[in-house]
Design a protein around this motif. Sequence first.
Motif, PDB file in Angstrom:
ATOM      1  N   ASP A  76      82.712  72.051  39.316  1.00 54.18           N
ATOM      2  CA  ASP A  76      82.751  72.348  40.762  1.00 54.18           C
ATOM      3  C   ASP A  76      82.602  73.854  40.981  1.00 54.18           C
ATOM      4  O   ASP A  76      81.885  74.306  41.875  1.00 54.18           O
ATOM      5  CB  ASP A  76      84.081  71.897  41.388  1.00 54.18           C
ATOM      6  N   ILE A  77      83.295  74.603  40.139  1.00 53.20           N
ATOM      7  CA  ILE A  77      83.244  76.071  40.268  1.00 53.20           C
ATOM      8  C   ILE A  77      81.831  76.568  39.989  1.00 53.20           C
ATOM      9  O   ILE A  77      81.324  77.475  40.668  1.00 53.20           O
ATOM     10  CB  ILE A  77      84.278  76.726  39.322  1.00 53.20           C
ATOM     11  N   MET A  78      81.166  75.901  39.012  1.00 54.58           N
ATOM     12  CA  MET A  78      79.779  76.309  38.712  1.00 54.58           C
ATOM     13  C   MET A  78      78.858  76.097  39.906  1.00 54.58           C
ATOM     14  O   MET A  78      77.977  76.909  40.199  1.00 54.58           O
ATOM     15  CB  MET A  78      79.249  75.522  37.509  1.00 54.58           C
ATOM     16  N   LEU A  79      79.070  74.988  40.626  1.00 55.68           N
ATOM     17  CA  LEU A  79      78.254  74.711  41.827  1.00 55.68           C
ATOM     18  C   LEU A  79      78.467  75.779  42.887  1.00 55.68           C
ATOM     19  O   LEU A  79      77.516  76.265  43.507  1.00 55.68           O
ATOM     20  CB  LEU A  79      78.636  73.347  42.425  1.00 55.68           C
ATOM     21  N   ILE A  80      79.728  76.158  43.067  1.00 59.36           N
ATOM     22  CA  ILE A  80      80.043  77.195  44.067  1.00 59.36           C
ATOM     23  C   ILE A  80      79.382  78.517  43.654  1.00 59.36           C
ATOM     24  O   ILE A  80      78.765  79.212  44.460  1.00 59.36           O
ATOM     25  CB  ILE A  80      81.581  77.350  44.225  1.00 59.36           C
ATOM     26  N   GLU A  81      79.491  78.818  42.357  1.00 62.92           N
ATOM     27  CA  GLU A  81      78.903  80.060  41.822  1.00 62.92           C
ATOM     28  C   GLU A  81      77.382  80.087  42.058  1.00 62.92           C
ATOM     29  O   GLU A  81      76.830  81.090  42.508  1.00 62.92           O
ATOM     30  CB  GLU A  81      79.217  80.116  40.316  1.00 62.92           C
ATOM     31  N   GLN A  82      76.742  78.957  41.778  1.00 66.12           N
ATOM     32  CA  GLN A  82      75.279  78.892  41.951  1.00 66.12           C
ATOM     33  C   GLN A  82      74.883  79.108  43.405  1.00 66.12           C
ATOM     34  O   GLN A  82      73.936  79.827  43.717  1.00 66.12           O
ATOM     35  CB  GLN A  82      74.767  77.509  41.531  1.00 66.12           C
ATOM     36  N   ASP A  83      75.621  78.465  44.284  1.00 59.47           N
ATOM     37  CA  ASP A  83      75.337  78.578  45.720  1.00 59.47           C
ATOM     38  C   ASP A  83      75.469  80.039  46.172  1.00 59.47           C
ATOM     39  O   ASP A  83      74.616  80.573  46.890  1.00 59.47           O
ATOM     40  CB  ASP A  83      76.317  77.664  46.481  1.00 59.47           C
ATOM     41  N   ILE A  84      76.546  80.688  45.716  1.00 57.11           N
ATOM     42  CA  ILE A  84      76.757  82.102  46.089  1.00 57.11           C
ATOM     43  C   ILE A  84      75.610  82.963  45.574  1.00 57.11           C
ATOM     44  O   ILE A  84      75.059  83.803  46.289  1.00 57.11           O
ATOM     45  CB  ILE A  84      78.112  82.600  45.522  1.00 57.11           C
ATOM     46  N   LYS A  85      75.225  82.729  44.317  1.00 57.58           N
ATOM     47  CA  LYS A  85      74.154  83.557  43.713  1.00 57.58           C
ATOM     48  C   LYS A  85      72.838  83.379  44.459  1.00 57.58           C
ATOM     49  O   LYS A  85      72.118  84.351  44.695  1.00 57.58           O
ATOM     50  CB  LYS A  85      73.992  83.209  42.238  1.00 57.58           C
ATOM     51  N   ASN A  86      72.526  82.126  44.825  1.00 56.02           N
ATOM     52  CA  ASN A  86      71.278  81.858  45.582  1.00 56.02           C
ATOM     53  C   ASN A  86      71.272  82.631  46.878  1.00 56.02           C
ATOM     54  O   ASN A  86      70.289  83.274  47.238  1.00 56.02           O
ATOM     55  CB  ASN A  86      71.183  80.372  45.948  1.00 56.02           C
ATOM     56  N   LYS A  87      72.382  82.533  47.586  1.00 52.49           N
ATOM     57  CA  LYS A  87      72.478  83.195  48.893  1.00 52.49           C
ATOM     58  C   LYS A  87      72.424  84.711  48.713  1.00 52.49           C
ATOM     59  O   LYS A  87      71.778  85.420  49.483  1.00 52.49           O
ATOM     60  CB  LYS A  87      73.758  82.784  49.616  1.00 52.49           C
ATOM     61  N   TRP A  88      73.104  85.197  47.709  1.00 49.49           N
ATOM     62  CA  TRP A  88      73.175  86.647  47.472  1.00 49.49           C
ATOM     63  C   TRP A  88      71.783  87.221  47.170  1.00 49.49           C
ATOM     64  O   TRP A  88      71.405  88.269  47.681  1.00 49.49           O
ATOM     65  CB  TRP A  88      74.154  86.925  46.323  1.00 49.49           C
ATOM     66  N   ARG A  89      71.030  86.488  46.337  1.00 48.61           N
ATOM     67  CA  ARG A  89      69.656  86.942  46.011  1.00 48.61           C
ATOM     68  C   ARG A  89      68.845  87.119  47.284  1.00 48.61           C
ATOM     69  O   ARG A  89      68.108  88.082  47.443  1.00 48.61           O
ATOM     70  CB  ARG A  89      68.963  85.914  45.108  1.00 48.61           C
ATOM     71  N   LYS A  90      69.014  86.172  48.209  1.00 48.53           N
ATOM     72  CA  LYS A  90      68.258  86.240  49.465  1.00 48.53           C
ATOM     73  C   LYS A  90      68.740  87.412  50.314  1.00 48.53           C
ATOM     74  O   LYS A  90      67.939  88.143  50.890  1.00 48.53           O
ATOM     75  CB  LYS A  90      68.378  84.924  50.223  1.00 48.53           C
ATOM     76  N   LEU A  91      70.049  87.593  50.368  1.00 47.20           N
ATOM     77  CA  LEU A  91      70.575  88.714  51.160  1.00 47.20           C
ATOM     78  C   LEU A  91      70.104  90.056  50.605  1.00 47.20           C
ATOM     79  O   LEU A  91      69.780  90.974  51.354  1.00 47.20           O
ATOM     80  CB  LEU A  91      72.112  88.674  51.197  1.00 47.20           C
ATOM     81  N   LEU A  92      70.054  90.151  49.267  1.00 47.23           N
ATOM     82  CA  LEU A  92      69.595  91.411  48.661  1.00 47.23           C
ATOM     83  C   LEU A  92      68.172  91.751  49.088  1.00 47.23           C
ATOM     84  O   LEU A  92      67.796  92.909  49.177  1.00 47.23           O
ATOM     85  CB  LEU A  92      69.645  91.313  47.132  1.00 47.23           C
TER      86      LEU A  92
ATOM     87  N   GLY B 188      67.108  91.025  51.974  1.00 49.85           N
ATOM     88  CA  GLY B 188      67.138  91.159  53.438  1.00 49.85           C
ATOM     89  C   GLY B 188      66.805  89.866  54.156  1.00 49.85           C
ATOM     90  O   GLY B 188      66.556  89.855  55.358  1.00 49.85           O
ATOM     91  N   ASN B 189      66.814  88.767  53.379  1.00 45.41           N
ATOM     92  CA  ASN B 189      66.418  87.479  53.955  1.00 45.41           C
ATOM     93  C   ASN B 189      67.640  86.712  54.476  1.00 45.41           C
ATOM     94  O   ASN B 189      68.043  85.687  53.927  1.00 45.41           O
ATOM     95  CB  ASN B 189      65.670  86.679  52.889  1.00 45.41           C
ATOM     96  N   PHE B 190      68.204  87.222  55.571  1.00 47.09           N
ATOM     97  CA  PHE B 190      69.425  86.644  56.141  1.00 47.09           C
ATOM     98  C   PHE B 190      69.227  85.193  56.583  1.00 47.09           C
ATOM     99  O   PHE B 190      70.061  84.333  56.328  1.00 47.09           O
ATOM    100  CB  PHE B 190      69.850  87.519  57.328  1.00 47.09           C
ATOM    101  N   TRP B 191      68.096  84.911  57.237  1.00 45.08           N
ATOM    102  CA  TRP B 191      67.920  83.592  57.839  1.00 45.08           C
ATOM    103  C   TRP B 191      67.843  82.479  56.807  1.00 45.08           C
ATOM    104  O   TRP B 191      68.168  81.336  57.095  1.00 45.08           O
ATOM    105  CB  TRP B 191      66.677  83.571  58.748  1.00 45.08           C
ATOM    106  N   GLU B 192      67.413  82.803  55.591  1.00 44.52           N
ATOM    107  CA  GLU B 192      67.327  81.745  54.570  1.00 44.52           C
ATOM    108  C   GLU B 192      68.538  81.732  53.650  1.00 44.52           C
ATOM    109  O   GLU B 192      68.621  80.919  52.731  1.00 44.52           O
ATOM    110  CB  GLU B 192      66.043  81.925  53.755  1.00 44.52           C
ATOM    111  N   SER B 193      69.471  82.652  53.873  1.00 47.62           N
ATOM    112  CA  SER B 193      70.599  82.746  52.929  1.00 47.62           C
ATOM    113  C   SER B 193      71.622  81.661  53.225  1.00 47.62           C
ATOM    114  O   SER B 193      71.635  81.066  54.281  1.00 47.62           O
ATOM    115  CB  SER B 193      71.263  84.111  53.062  1.00 47.62           C
TER     116      SER B 193
END
Length: 301
Positions: free
Chosen positions: A278-294, A296-301
């Motif tokens: 479960d923790i791995m799933l949360i970690e993956q989700d955060i990393k995906n979103k973070w990559r997008k934010l880095l 500047g892609n807020f709308w897809e994060s």
Amino acid sequence: MKEVKTLKDVPEEKFIVGGSAACQGCGAVLGLKLTLKALGKKTIIVNSSGCMTLLPVYPYTPFKVPWIHVAIENGGAVASGICRALKMKGRTGVNVVVYAGDGATYDIGFQALSGALERGDNFIYVCYNNESFGNTGVQRSSATPYGAYTTTTPPGKNSHVGNPKQRKPLNKIVAAHGIPYVATASVAYPIDYIRKLQKASKIKGPKFINLLSPCQPGWGFDTYNTIDVGKLAVDTGFWPLYEIENGKFRLTMNPGKLKPVEEFLKTQVRFKHLQKKDIMLIEQDIKNKWRKLLKGNFWES
Ligand SMILES: Cc1ncc(C[n+]2csc(CCOP(=O)(O)OP(=O)(O)O)c2C)c(N)n1
């Protein structure tokens, strides 16, 4: 108002005095203190029913500024009304601030918030986000993160992770109203929050700040750990700090390499039932979103 760049610049004067019915280590009360330090005396607070409503107990109040308690569903509408009244009276330079919990903001008062954003009134809306309906006993709100225990999402045969839903993407929904300023903040990073408030107070129109406010009884950590827990939320990418000014996205804090989210999750009882997978799933989700934010892609994060 002096611009705050370091802790030394934070004004000494307090507009909320010590001693109230709030829990020890309450993140939301700290957020309120910082809000008033940033904005000063010419501030009117509109509070939708929630934990903060317990601070003044008639005839006593810890506040040195006007404080209006309103029904949980209408913080935005009352802010609009106050803005119109100030305009009619020709009063300028007054900060109208809604200080409302996530239940009042994401859920029960969402229509009033949306209406006020659309009308374009000149107010700041701070959602002190403790990720549950805290005051009524820590029930799930649509700001509760995936995997959290709340009293209405106990882990069990219906869902072994507790809350099975992802948070409502409120920051995007608010930003989609086209308002001039949207930001996230954390009580554990006070300078970042104060600077955002000071910037917001200079912008005309609706401003929205989603303020992560760790909740000691609701999240299950020791009362002295509010700041450490709040910092870990940011440093692990669980709660990124950013602002969107006139549609332009900017990360306001980049911790560089994110810490593993487990370091944040393990500080709290509400996540203690989670398994490695479960923790791995949360970690993956955060990393995906973070990559997008880095990027500047807020709308897809
Ligand atoms: C229409 C309506 N429904 C329910 C309530 C009961 N109620 C009072 S405070 C509260 C919790 C509010 O949660 P939140 O906005 O997240 O603030 P917190 O309690 O966490 O500070 C609820 C559900 C109410 N006052 N009005």
